[in-house]
Write a protein that holds these residues in place. Structure first.
Motif, mmCIF file in Angstrom:
data_model
loop_
_atom_site.group_PDB
_atom_site.id
_atom_site.type_symbol
_atom_site.label_atom_id
_atom_site.label_comp_id
_atom_site.label_asym_id
_atom_site.label_seq_id
_atom_site.Cartn_x
_atom_site.Cartn_y
_atom_site.Cartn_z
ATOM 1 N N LYS A 183 0.657 -1.306 -0.050
ATOM 2 C CA LYS A 183 0.051 -0.023 -0.108
ATOM 3 C C LYS A 183 0.811 1.446 -0.055
ATOM 4 O O LYS A 183 0.494 2.130 -0.732
ATOM 5 N N ILE A 190 2.755 1.826 -3.321
ATOM 6 C CA ILE A 190 1.839 2.355 -4.233
ATOM 7 C C ILE A 190 1.800 3.854 -4.176
ATOM 8 O O ILE A 190 1.996 4.643 -5.109
ATOM 9 N N ARG A 192 -6.549 3.175 -8.593
ATOM 10 C CA ARG A 192 -6.080 2.117 -7.383
ATOM 11 C C ARG A 192 -5.565 3.242 -6.481
ATOM 12 O O ARG A 192 -5.847 2.825 -5.205
ATOM 13 N N TYR A 202 -7.749 -0.295 2.125
ATOM 14 C CA TYR A 202 -6.795 -1.104 1.490
ATOM 15 C C TYR A 202 -7.116 -2.565 1.650
ATOM 16 O O TYR A 202 -6.747 -2.876 2.924
ATOM 17 N N GLU A 228 -5.140 -5.660 -0.096
ATOM 18 C CA GLU A 228 -4.026 -6.054 -1.057
ATOM 19 C C GLU A 228 -4.710 -6.975 -2.071
ATOM 20 O O GLU A 228 -5.382 -7.837 -1.804
ATOM 21 N N ASP A 258 -1.344 -5.730 -7.252
ATOM 22 C CA ASP A 258 -1.096 -4.523 -6.972
ATOM 23 C C ASP A 258 0.620 -4.423 -7.119
ATOM 24 O O ASP A 258 0.971 -3.308 -7.482
#
Ligand SMILES: [Zn+2]
Ligand SMILES: [Zn+2]
Length: 250
Positions: A32, A35, A103, A112, A114, A118
């Motif tokens: 997370k 990203i 996303r 969030y 996963e 991802d």
């Protein structure tokens, strides 16, 4: 080396994204954070391209007086603005950025969980960053990044072989540039850290690996002839040889 505060900020976020992906095992949702940091890196890279055209172009509203605290342009608006300035991205890249932005918005504003894709999405984002810096900022990303993280990023986007090729050439060119006397006492051998033939060893001195970009204290094992790290030598044998001849075996 060309420097700009926006570019430096982008590189910092890129570094952070890679660290989350590979090194932050203590954190609950490393992907997370990876990203979010990659998104920030890309947004900043696009802003850098706008800024290169004119510094005011990074701001959202150009019809108001601008101050450093004015709201800046969003990532998706930046793409449109770049297109208007005839700095066009490939259609496939625009689709990628849209997917990535969707996303990121879900993570940033909702929840969030996963997803399997991802990690590959982050990889695609790195690949975009790598190409964007080259094509639209005319800079070599490699020069701005921490070597270890750059290598990891290239691995993530399936370009590790390119790094090996380039750095092997660097090592060969370095050796070719030496005087004949110096060249006689230099060998190019396999690096005990990265396992590539990019370790330049001057006889009796420590080696330098062009991939690891670091000096390595290596010595030649008198038994098998391999170059190993100094602390992996036991008397006349390296740890491979010690293992091979130990009565306990493997
Ligand atoms: Zn190495
Ligand atoms: Zn050995």
């Amino acid at each position: 080396l060309y420097q700009s505060p926006i570019l430096a900020n982008a590189i910092d976020s890129l570094h952070e994204s890679i660290r989350y992906l590979n090194h932050r095992t203590d954190c609950e949702n490393p992907v997370k954070h990876s990203i979010l940091a990659a998104y920030q890196a890309i947004e900043l890279l696009l802003k850098e391209a706008l800024h290169n055209t004119h510094e005011s172009l990074i701001y959202h509203n150009l019809n108001q007086p601008i101050s450093p605290d004015s709201r800046t342009v969003s990532l998706l608006d930046a793409i449109t603005r770049l297109a208007n300035l005839e700095i066009s991205l490939e259609e496939s890249d625009v689709r990628l950025i849209r997917r990535f932005a969707a996303r990121r918005n879900r993570i940033q504003h909702l929840e969030y969980q996963e997803e399997d894709y991802d990690r590959s999405l982050v990889g695609e984002a790195y690949d975009f960053a790598f190409r964007f810096v080259d094509n639209h900022l005319s800079l070599i990303l490699e020069r701005y990044m921490i070597n270890e993280l750059y290598i990891e990023m290239m691995g993530e986007i399936g370009r590790y072989e390119e790094v090996v090729e380039d750095r092997t050439e660097d090592a060969q060119e370095y050796i070719a540039g030496l005087s004949p006397e110096e060249r006689a006492s230099v060998v190019l051998v396999r690096c005990p850290l990265c396992d590539q033939e990019t370790l330049v060893v001057h006889e009796g001195k420590q080696g330098y690996c062009c991939i690891c970009q670091t000096n390595l204290p290596v010595v030649r094992c008198k038994t098998c002839g391999t170059y190993v790290l100094e602390h992996d030598i036991r008397g006349e044998k390296c740890w491979h040889c010690v293992k091979k001849h130990s009565p306990i075996g493997e």
